[in-house]
Write a protein that holds these residues in place. Structure first.
Motif, short mmCIF file in Angstrom:
data_model
loop_
_atom_site.label_atom_id
_atom_site.label_comp_id
_atom_site.label_asym_id
_atom_site.label_seq_id
_atom_site.Cartn_x
_atom_site.Cartn_y
_atom_site.Cartn_z
N GLN A 56 6.72 10.63 -8.58
CA GLN A 56 7.55 9.80 -9.47
C GLN A 56 7.56 8.35 -9.02
O GLN A 56 7.58 7.43 -9.84
N TRP A 57 7.52 8.11 -7.69
CA TRP A 57 7.48 6.75 -7.18
C TRP A 57 6.17 6.07 -7.56
O TRP A 57 6.15 4.87 -7.83
N VAL A 58 5.07 6.84 -7.57
CA VAL A 58 3.78 6.28 -7.96
C VAL A 58 3.83 5.83 -9.42
O VAL A 58 3.37 4.74 -9.78
N TYR A 92 7.03 4.37 -0.30
CA TYR A 92 7.98 3.28 -0.08
C TYR A 92 8.22 2.56 -1.40
O TYR A 92 7.33 2.50 -2.26
N ARG A 93 9.42 2.02 -1.57
CA ARG A 93 9.68 1.18 -2.73
C ARG A 93 10.90 0.29 -2.48
O ARG A 93 11.78 0.62 -1.69
N LEU A 94 10.92 -0.83 -3.20
CA LEU A 94 12.05 -1.76 -3.18
C LEU A 94 12.97 -1.41 -4.34
O LEU A 94 12.51 -1.16 -5.46
N GLU A 95 14.28 -1.37 -4.08
CA GLU A 95 15.25 -0.94 -5.09
C GLU A 95 16.28 -2.02 -5.34
O GLU A 95 16.73 -2.71 -4.41
N ARG A 96 16.68 -2.17 -6.61
CA ARG A 96 17.83 -2.99 -7.01
C ARG A 96 18.94 -2.04 -7.44
O ARG A 96 18.89 -1.46 -8.52
N ARG A 97 19.92 -1.86 -6.57
CA ARG A 97 20.92 -0.81 -6.75
C ARG A 97 22.18 -1.34 -7.44
O ARG A 97 22.67 -2.41 -7.09
N ARG A 98 22.67 -0.57 -8.40
CA ARG A 98 23.94 -0.87 -9.05
C ARG A 98 24.90 0.27 -8.79
O ARG A 98 24.62 1.42 -9.14
N PHE A 99 26.02 -0.04 -8.13
CA PHE A 99 26.97 0.99 -7.72
C PHE A 99 28.06 1.15 -8.77
O PHE A 99 28.26 0.31 -9.65
N SER A 134 9.96 7.54 2.02
CA SER A 134 9.83 9.00 1.91
C SER A 134 8.83 9.51 2.95
O SER A 134 7.80 8.86 3.22
N VAL A 135 9.15 10.66 3.54
CA VAL A 135 8.27 11.25 4.53
C VAL A 135 7.02 11.85 3.89
O VAL A 135 5.98 12.01 4.54
N GLU A 178 0.83 -1.20 0.00
CA GLU A 178 0.00 0.00 0.00
C GLU A 178 0.87 1.26 0.00
O GLU A 178 0.60 2.20 -0.76
N LEU A 179 1.90 1.28 0.82
CA LEU A 179 2.80 2.43 0.85
C LEU A 179 3.51 2.61 -0.49
O LEU A 179 3.75 3.74 -0.93
#
Length: 349
Positions: free
Chosen positions: A105-107, A80-87, A99-100, A73-74
């Motif tokens: 953009q997340w939506v 809120y979101r799940l991220e796959r990060r590449r450094f 995010s508070v 829901e968040l």
């Protein structure tokens, strides 16, 4: 901009001095369950990992499925979101972002990635430490994070105070010409091969291939000759072969490998006779080759070597006498007594 203390830690989009925004608390589109979970997540320090199984533990906590429902829901609402990060180092890690305030953009990103089998949003680290979202078509977009006030540089000189005279502005100086770029090294052009050179190369390759084919045929013929002889010899002296299928082919391959290594056909034949097997094992084959080439001493049938004076004491010198009842000659070192003493039985009176 969020600072990461751990590659898999949560990134929180909030002012460092405000844990929860009043607009978020009054967001009527959020259930109390999701709002309570968001408040708990915002209260965690940077680098903390969001895990549904951990959030569901403890007295008064809801189950893991309830936690996952609240997280989804968040995510739909942009909190809120799940991220796959590449450094930049090439490492990849899974993490979460909170995010508070809801991020539009997340939506939109949730509509692109949230309904797929892998709902994690792929983000790529930039040189300044920020992240950009990588979309399926290869383009990049903002990750929705804003810069922290502490990261902003102080503004430049805002002008003179009231009542002060502005300093005169100097005329712009003539820009110095930029140094000329170093000339690129001239690459040598590859000359085309002439028809004669190409024909000569082709002929050389064909000759080399023909030579290799002839060597291979000679090796195959030699192996076949030894294998055929041994198979007939073994059936005559050892009986018909009743082992595994393709035993003849495997034995011929052993012989061919030995010939290719440098053993002769005669040595291979003697080794097969020494092994006394239609198709010796790899260890038996190697042992037999070692015996034939005198690199390995053959084992005695009873495990003991027959005694020999010559082998023990060395070759006797000329003129040495023989002991009675012994066919071996005595060593010269024991023929004569150095002190000329006479040995015998002393008669007692």
């Amino acid at each position: 901009m969020s600072r990461l203390s751990s590659p898999t830690g949560v990134r929180v989009n909030r002012p460092y001095y405000v844990p929860v925004d009043s607009r978020t608390v009054r967001d009527v589109s959020l259930t109390y369950r999701a709002l309570g979970l968001l408040t708990y997540l915002l209260d965690q320090k940077e680098g903390w990992q969001v895990r549904s199984d951990q959030l569901s533990k403890g007295e008064g906590r809801e189950g893991r499925e309830a936690i996952r429902t609240a997280l989804r829901e968040l995510a739909r609402k942009g909190y809120y979101r799940l991220e796959r990060r590449r450094f930049r180092s090439g490492q990849c890690a899974m993490g979460t972002a909170v995010s508070v305030l809801p991020i539009e953009q997340w939506v939109k990103d949730y509509e692109v990635f949230g309904t797929s089998k892998n709902p994690a949003v792929p983000v790529v680290e930039q040189e300044d430490g920020s992240f950009l979202v990588e979309y399926p078509d290869g383009t990049f977009g903002s990750d929705g994070f804003t810069a922290d006030p502490a990261d902003e540089e102080p503004p430049a000189d805002l002008g003179p105070e009231p009542g002060e005279q502005p300093e005169p502005v100097a005329a712009p100086s003539k820009p110095e010409p930029e140094p000329a770029a170093p000339a690129k090294p001239v690459r040598k052009r590859r000359t085309r091969r002439t028809a004669e050179q190409k024909q000569a190369d082709d002929e050389a390759k064909a000759a080399e291939a023909e030579k290799k084919a002839a060597m291979k045929k000679a090796l195959d013929d030699a192996a076949e000759s030894v294998a055929k002889w041994w198979w007939a010899h073994a059936e005559k002296h050892l009986g018909a072969y009743v082992g595994q299928k393709k035993g003849y082919v495997a034995m011929r391959t052993q012989v061919r490998s030995a010939l290719e290594t440098g053993y002769t056909q005669k040595e291979c034949g003697l080794a097969l006779q020494s092994a006394k097997k239609h198709w010796p094992s790899a260890q038996q084959w190697q042992h037999a080759l070692g015996i034939v080439t005198k690199n390995i001493q053959p084992s005695q049938p009873f495990g003991r070597v027959a005694y020999s004076d010559v082998a023990t004491w060395g070759v006797p010198s000329q003129g040495s006498s023989s002991l009675q009842g012994d066919s071996q000659t005595t060593p010269s070192a024991v023929n004569d007594d150095a002190d000329d003493a006479t040995f015998g039985v002393i008669a007692r009176s």
